[in-house]
Enzyme design. Sequence first.
Site, short mmCIF file in Angstrom:
data_model
loop_
_atom_site.label_atom_id
_atom_site.label_comp_id
_atom_site.label_asym_id
_atom_site.label_seq_id
_atom_site.Cartn_x
_atom_site.Cartn_y
_atom_site.Cartn_z
N SER A 15 0.78 -1.61 0.10
CA SER A 15 0.07 -0.16 0.27
C SER A 15 0.61 1.17 0.25
O SER A 15 1.92 1.31 -0.01
CB SER A 15 -1.05 0.27 1.18
OG SER A 15 -0.24 0.66 2.18
N LEU A 17 3.13 4.47 -0.22
CA LEU A 17 4.37 4.79 -0.99
C LEU A 17 5.05 3.33 -1.56
O LEU A 17 5.09 3.58 -2.71
CB LEU A 17 5.32 4.93 0.04
CG LEU A 17 5.14 6.77 1.25
CD1 LEU A 17 5.75 7.48 1.91
CD2 LEU A 17 4.21 7.96 -0.53
N ASP A 36 5.46 -7.17 2.94
CA ASP A 36 4.53 -6.72 4.00
C ASP A 36 4.01 -7.68 4.67
O ASP A 36 4.45 -9.48 4.46
CB ASP A 36 3.88 -6.19 3.16
CG ASP A 36 2.97 -4.93 3.27
OD1 ASP A 36 2.74 -4.75 4.98
OD2 ASP A 36 3.09 -3.45 2.92
N SER A 148 11.47 11.21 7.64
CA SER A 148 10.25 11.79 8.05
C SER A 148 10.43 13.66 8.33
O SER A 148 12.07 13.77 8.69
CB SER A 148 8.99 11.27 8.91
OG SER A 148 7.93 12.49 9.19
N TYR A 161 7.42 8.19 17.09
CA TYR A 161 7.95 8.47 15.85
C TYR A 161 8.66 9.09 15.62
O TYR A 161 9.26 8.53 14.86
CB TYR A 161 6.44 8.75 14.72
CG TYR A 161 5.99 9.22 13.27
CD1 TYR A 161 6.66 7.61 12.87
CD2 TYR A 161 6.25 10.09 12.86
CE1 TYR A 161 5.99 8.01 11.33
CE2 TYR A 161 6.50 10.11 11.13
CZ TYR A 161 5.83 9.49 10.71
OH TYR A 161 6.25 8.98 9.33
#
Length: 255
Positions: A15, A17, A36, A148, A161
């Site tokens: 799914s 990116l 995955d 990120s 995160y």
Amino acid sequence: MDIKGASVIVTGAASGLGNATARSFAEKGAVVFGLDLQQSIDKAVEQGIDEGITLIAADVTSEDDVKAAIARATEAAPLRVVVNCAGIAPAARIVSKKGVHALDLFETCISVNLVGTFNVLRLAAEAMSTQDTVDEDGQRGVIINTASVAAYEGQVGQIAYAASKGGVYSMGICAARDLAQFGIRVNTIAPGTIETPMLKGLTEEFQKSLEAAIPFPSRLGRPSDYAQLANAIVEHDYLNGESFRMDGALRMAPR
């Protein structure tokens, strides 16, 4: 680097990116293996978004799972590209009305996002290091990790995160230096606010507020934007040890 006929591994490929990236490499003639979790693969098959990709059930934190996937990829063709997209994004404050941040939640986020990325990186590098070179510079492969913008400007509720993605960002230059002797390039992509199924489920008003915070282009990033950048990094042989913000000049506010 020309990836036609070469093996490519993309994690988190069922799914988002990862899927967009895996499909883009397949369109260029690569033999693409997508890693995955089984439940994510089942959804991808149901939705018909597994075309052109061989999806393999694997936990990126498992040495055995990743070794088996790499063995399968290298049997098909030399492994030239690995893109780490697998990750999770739990939200919790250090202290809130619900109590203190759960330690196991923090540990799980670090395990999947940081340890999982390192696990794939190290085992892929080992496989790449023994392969023939592809050019006069002695290049053998390319590894792309996903950080990120939270690695730079973590927001309220992003402590786990941000810590995990900060670790991924920090690994980049060290990994590039470690693996230079083998002709393996390592780069990092740090996406901003990306259009995901979760965001599509939010109200149009909230989505517009997210877009308004992005200077230009004032829209959410798309998985195809990430795939395009990953392909550019692979093709440009002088890009190494770098982290690329893909965020439309966004600088995250505290909340």
